[in-house]
Design an enzyme around this catalytic site. Structure first.
Site, short mmCIF file in Angstrom:
data_model
loop_
_atom_site.label_atom_id
_atom_site.label_comp_id
_atom_site.label_asym_id
_atom_site.label_seq_id
_atom_site.Cartn_x
_atom_site.Cartn_y
_atom_site.Cartn_z
N ASP A 67 27.53 41.51 49.22
CA ASP A 67 27.02 42.67 49.36
C ASP A 67 27.76 43.65 48.60
O ASP A 67 28.85 43.46 47.80
CB ASP A 67 27.45 43.36 51.24
CG ASP A 67 28.72 42.64 51.49
OD1 ASP A 67 29.64 42.21 50.64
OD2 ASP A 67 28.75 42.64 52.90
N ASN A 136 32.72 44.43 65.13
CA ASN A 136 31.44 44.72 66.01
C ASN A 136 30.66 43.10 65.97
O ASN A 136 29.69 42.93 66.21
CB ASN A 136 30.71 45.47 65.80
CG ASN A 136 30.16 45.68 64.25
OD1 ASN A 136 30.43 44.70 63.45
ND2 ASN A 136 29.34 46.63 64.05
N HIS A 138 29.65 41.68 62.95
CA HIS A 138 28.88 41.62 61.87
C HIS A 138 29.17 40.60 60.76
O HIS A 138 30.53 40.22 60.85
CB HIS A 138 28.55 43.05 61.20
CG HIS A 138 29.70 43.50 60.42
ND1 HIS A 138 30.08 44.87 60.41
CD2 HIS A 138 30.47 42.86 59.60
CE1 HIS A 138 30.96 45.23 59.68
NE2 HIS A 138 31.20 44.03 58.99
N GLU A 143 24.48 44.40 60.61
CA GLU A 143 25.15 45.02 61.90
C GLU A 143 24.46 44.20 63.14
O GLU A 143 23.38 43.66 62.91
CB GLU A 143 24.98 46.41 61.96
CG GLU A 143 25.58 47.12 60.53
CD GLU A 143 26.90 47.11 60.71
OE1 GLU A 143 27.66 46.60 61.78
OE2 GLU A 143 27.81 47.60 59.68
C1 F6R Z 1 32.48 41.91 52.97
C2 F6R Z 1 31.57 41.76 54.05
C3 F6R Z 1 32.23 42.28 55.69
C4 F6R Z 1 33.51 41.69 55.73
C5 F6R Z 1 34.10 42.27 57.35
C6 F6R Z 1 35.34 42.32 57.65
O1 F6R Z 1 31.96 41.30 52.13
O2 F6R Z 1 30.73 41.05 54.09
O3 F6R Z 1 31.13 41.56 56.51
O4 F6R Z 1 33.74 40.38 55.90
O5 F6R Z 1 33.60 43.84 57.51
O6 F6R Z 1 36.22 42.88 57.01
P1 F6R Z 1 37.61 42.71 56.64
O7 F6R Z 1 37.83 41.57 56.24
O8 F6R Z 1 38.10 43.83 55.69
O9 F6R Z 1 38.19 42.79 58.16
#
Ligand code: F6R
Length: 247
Positions: A67, A136, A138, A143
């Site tokens: 992403d 959450n 995701h 989401e």
């Molecule tokens: C990032 C991504 C997000 C993160 C998730 C956890 O490329 O796809 O889904 O993996 O938000 O973020 P952290 O690792 O910062 O807790």
């Protein structure tokens, strides 16, 4: 799903790197799916160490990131392209032209999303996708409520994700509200998935994803439908699990 619970995030990074290195050595032109955020950093540290020690070659590896924020140029401090360069690509012998991060500045983001899917298909699909989980539930920027069949597309970020991300921006108004994200359907097409998690704030999401029903309310629960997933979880994110998993 194979679940491994480890002591700390260094162990998490080492286990994940060993798993990925084994697959990479078995297949030249390996297609590696990558994530940003704090979760994969211990993995990237270990991959860099292995590369610099001559234990792992990236010269023919192709990468696709999950992403990117819409509206952030690749040079922006908080862009995921920059994150990947600074935290991995600049330190390994990868061909930068073989690294792909969605273009947050694409003039036609919808057309870009279709092209990104085609690029993945053209190299034969993703061999191994690295994932982190949001508090959450995701995965990527899918989401809660995202279709389990979703593809790469422009998504609106939820308030909770914008809040989680706000720690990286000077002001709340600077936090992007849209992103380009691979879909859950896109992620599920990877040959293998390595899901990483650490931190007490992830414990509820980890338990819901692993032991709850498959539901759009917890996007990571979709991994239950994939035949080859390795979860590598640090103890502090595994406290809400009820079943007996390897320790
Ligand atoms: C990032 C991504 C997000 C993160 C998730 C956890 O490329 O796809 O889904 O993996 O938000 O973020 P952290 O690792 O910062 O807790």
């Amino acid at each position: 799903m194979q679940v491994t619970i480890v002591r700390d995030k260094e162990q998490m990074g080492k286990r994940a790197a060993a798993l990925i290195a084994e697959q990479m050595r078995a297949k030249p032109h390996f297609v590696l799916g990558l994530a940003t955020g704090s979760t994969p950093l211990p993995l990237y540290h270990e991959l860099i160490r292995m590369n610099q020690a001559g234990e792992l070659d990236f010269s023919t590896t192709i990468t696709f990131n999950l992403d990117e924020y819409v509206g952030l140029p690749p040079t922006h401090d908080q862009s995921y392209r920059r994150f990947m360069n600074v935290n991995l690509f600049d330190h390994i012998n990868i061909n930068q032209a073989a690294t792909h991060v969605p273009d947050g500045m694409a003039a036609d983001p919808d057309a870009f999303c279709e092209a990104y899917e085609r690029m993945i298909a053209d190299v034969g699909g993703i061999d191994c996708q690295v994932l982190g989980i949001g508090s959450n539930g995701h995965i990527a920027f899918n989401e809660p409520g995202s279709s389990l069949a979703s593809r790469t597309r422009v998504v609106k970020l939820t308030k909770s994700t914008i809040k989680d991300n706000s720690r990286f921006f000077a002001r709340m108004e600077d936090v992007p509200t849209r992103a380009i994200s691979m879909g859950i359907g896109t992620v599920l097409e990877a040959q293998r998935i390595v899901m990483l998690a650490y931190g007490a704030n992830k414990a509820d999401a980890v338990a819901a994803a692993l032991e709850g029903p498959v539901t759009v309310s917890v996007p990571a629960s979709a991994l239950q439908m994939h035949p080859r997933v390795n979860w590598i979880i640090v103890e502090d994110a595994a406290t809400k699990l009820k079943l007996e998993w390897d320790r």
